[in-house]
Structure formats: structure tokens, C-alpha cells
Design an enzyme around this catalytic site. Sequence first.
Site, PDB file in Angstrom:
ATOM      1  N   PRO A  81     115.889 107.981  29.855  1.00  0.00           N
ATOM      2  CA  PRO A  81     116.745 107.755  28.678  1.00  0.00           C
ATOM      3  C   PRO A  81     116.079 108.299  27.410  1.00  0.00           C
ATOM      4  O   PRO A  81     114.903 108.054  27.164  1.00  0.00           O
ATOM      5  CB  PRO A  81     116.866 106.235  28.604  1.00  0.00           C
ATOM      6  CG  PRO A  81     116.286 105.695  29.859  1.00  0.00           C
ATOM      7  CD  PRO A  81     115.386 106.742  30.426  1.00  0.00           C
ATOM      8  N   GLU A  82     116.827 109.077  26.642  1.00  0.00           N
ATOM      9  CA  GLU A  82     116.352 109.544  25.347  1.00  0.00           C
ATOM     10  C   GLU A  82     117.105 108.791  24.254  1.00  0.00           C
ATOM     11  O   GLU A  82     117.887 107.882  24.546  1.00  0.00           O
ATOM     12  CB  GLU A  82     116.548 111.064  25.216  1.00  0.00           C
ATOM     13  CG  GLU A  82     115.663 111.823  26.208  1.00  0.00           C
ATOM     14  CD  GLU A  82     115.613 113.326  25.915  1.00  0.00           C
ATOM     15  OE1 GLU A  82     115.912 113.728  24.779  1.00  0.00           O
ATOM     16  OE2 GLU A  82     115.282 114.075  26.837  1.00  0.00           O
ATOM     17  N   HIS A 105     114.581  94.139  41.428  1.00  0.00           N
ATOM     18  CA  HIS A 105     113.867  94.747  40.299  1.00  0.00           C
ATOM     19  C   HIS A 105     114.321  94.203  38.948  1.00  0.00           C
ATOM     20  O   HIS A 105     114.122  94.843  37.918  1.00  0.00           O
ATOM     21  CB  HIS A 105     113.979  96.279  40.308  1.00  0.00           C
ATOM     22  CG  HIS A 105     113.649  96.906  41.626  1.00  0.00           C
ATOM     23  ND1 HIS A 105     112.379  96.894  42.153  1.00  0.00           N
ATOM     24  CD2 HIS A 105     114.425  97.528  42.535  1.00  0.00           C
ATOM     25  CE1 HIS A 105     112.390  97.489  43.336  1.00  0.00           C
ATOM     26  NE2 HIS A 105     113.619  97.871  43.595  1.00  0.00           N
ATOM     27  N   ARG A 144     111.157 101.332  38.574  1.00  0.00           N
ATOM     28  CA  ARG A 144     109.878 102.043  38.525  1.00  0.00           C
ATOM     29  C   ARG A 144     108.870 101.370  37.606  1.00  0.00           C
ATOM     30  O   ARG A 144     107.701 101.744  37.590  1.00  0.00           O
ATOM     31  CB  ARG A 144     110.113 103.494  38.111  1.00  0.00           C
ATOM     32  CG  ARG A 144     110.993 104.220  39.150  1.00  0.00           C
ATOM     33  CD  ARG A 144     111.193 105.665  38.803  1.00  0.00           C
ATOM     34  NE  ARG A 144     109.946 106.416  38.869  1.00  0.00           N
ATOM     35  CZ  ARG A 144     109.839 107.697  38.564  1.00  0.00           C
ATOM     36  NH1 ARG A 144     110.902 108.365  38.171  1.00  0.00           N
ATOM     37  NH2 ARG A 144     108.680 108.302  38.638  1.00  0.00           N
ATOM     38  N   ARG A 148     100.402 121.345  11.666  1.00  0.00           N
ATOM     39  CA  ARG A 148     100.014 121.252  13.076  1.00  0.00           C
ATOM     40  C   ARG A 148      99.848 122.642  13.685  1.00  0.00           C
ATOM     41  O   ARG A 148     100.498 123.585  13.262  1.00  0.00           O
ATOM     42  CB  ARG A 148     101.074 120.481  13.859  1.00  0.00           C
ATOM     43  CG  ARG A 148     101.045 118.990  13.586  1.00  0.00           C
ATOM     44  CD  ARG A 148     102.257 118.312  14.194  1.00  0.00           C
ATOM     45  NE  ARG A 148     102.131 116.862  14.192  1.00  0.00           N
ATOM     46  CZ  ARG A 148     102.304 116.108  13.114  1.00  0.00           C
ATOM     47  NH1 ARG A 148     102.600 116.646  11.954  1.00  0.00           N
ATOM     48  NH2 ARG A 148     102.163 114.796  13.193  1.00  0.00           N
TER      49      ARG A 148
END
Length: 274
Positions: free
Chosen positions: A2-3, A93, A111, A154
Site C-alpha cells: 500500500p502506498e 492473522h 506477513r 542531495r
Amino acid sequence: VPELPEVETVRRTLAPIVGIQIRSVWTSGKGLHMARKPPRAALRALVGSRIEALRRHGKYLLIDTSTPRSILFHLGMSGRLRVQEAREPRVPHTHVVIGLGARELRYVDPRRFGQCDVFERAAPHDHDGLALLGRDPLVDGVDGRELHAAARARHVTLKALVLDQRVLAGMGNIYASEALWRARLRPAMRSSRLSAIAATRLAAAIREVLDRALVHNGTSLRDFVDADGAEGSNADYLWVYGRAGEACPRCKNAIRRAVHQGRATFYCPTCQPP
Ligand SMILES: [Zn+2]
């Protein structure tokens, strides 16, 4: 994975729990991200309080209670937050259950890369995850001048710049490829070469790809579903991500796939010149 748009979609679908009192808390006792266990005692101390707001910073979902403390969830790789009837059986889970009367907010994570924590709302920087985050592109906007300054400071690729959570909180692999394509910038370009005009273009592109993903309720690439269990449809609308060999939507030349720091990057060699 998921973003930001997926977490924002979950936040929106959880809206019905605002105003509801927390009646009970259950945790599985298993460790999640970095073997850290959801803090059972701190969660139980919130029983009796009300959920006052749902916020998001980057990929962190923040649940404000009527106490000075908030609950934090990070979905990690495979985490899901669902509101379900309390009488429905819990799936395997399930790691955290927040009882809300007839319904429950359930955190399921096969997970176990996700996180559940409790933090002081007045001191978010005391939480090691929140402390590192830069501005949220949707909540705080994306500023071209700030992006330009961060790029110049950067010595990284543009792809790494966009993924740096200290620069923009919540940007991930999919939307980094999409935004760089939209802004016509090569992902492997050194950030120190980014011009002020290109930085403004990139800022607008980041905002556009996130807005576009939200319209489609996030991207269902593997197992993302929102809090109601509905899959997002954004994968059909991506311009370049996952489309190696297909025609670039702008110039019709073939999209290429490259690997940067172990992660796939998709770009058009014509529209995004080196
Ligand atoms: Zn192209």
C-alpha cells in the site's frame, strides 16, 4: 504494497468509526514490524475514550482519541484494516481488534511487516517512524521550491529523491515512476542537476498522480483492498508502471524497465531523455 493513495482510501472508508467509543481492545500478542508487539497496555488505556478523527501522514494512519493519545497503524506489506460486525468470525492473522460495540476495527497482517502503536499527539516526533517524515503531498501540498532545494542538497537519483520519506512522506515505487514520466524526467538523473522549472513540473506531477490514484481508490496490484474489502482499480490507469514493452501513452515508443536499488523503475527513453 500500500502506498499513500491506498492508505488515504482506507482512511476515507473508515470514516464511519469517528465519534464511536472504544469499548474493548484485543491483541494477538505476536510481534509485527521489527518484532515490535502492539502495545497492549497503552491500547487498553484508551478503552472508554472516543475516536475523534482519522488522519494520515504519509503511509501512517492516525486515529485520534478523546485522550491526548492517538493510535497509529502502518500497513507494511500486507496489512489490512477492516470494520466488521463483532459477530463475524476473525480471519487468520488478525493481530489487533478494537471493539466499537456492535462492530470492530480489525487489523489483519499475514506477513507482519505492519505496525500498531500509541503515541502522544502533542509530540509526534517522539515516535521514531513519524519523526523522520517530511511533508505529506496531499495534506501539506508539494512545493516546487522546497523540492528543488532538497534535490540540490542531495547526490542521489531523482527516483531516490522522490522515494525519500524525509522529502515527501508516503511516496512509493509505483507513483515515483508515474510522476517522473508525467514530468518528463529520467529516473536515473542526478538530483543535483534538477532545474527549478523541472522541480516545479515534478511537484505538479506528484500531486496529479496521487489525485488520479485517489479517484480510482488506489492501485490493486497484489492484495490491496480498502476497509470495505473493495479492490482499487487504479492499475488499469497507470501510465508506465508495470508496462514494459507497451507503447508510451505520449509518444508510442516502448516503455522500458530498469532496476534501481533492487526496485523496478518504468520510464520512456524518448519522453524522459537522459
Ligand atoms: Zn514517450
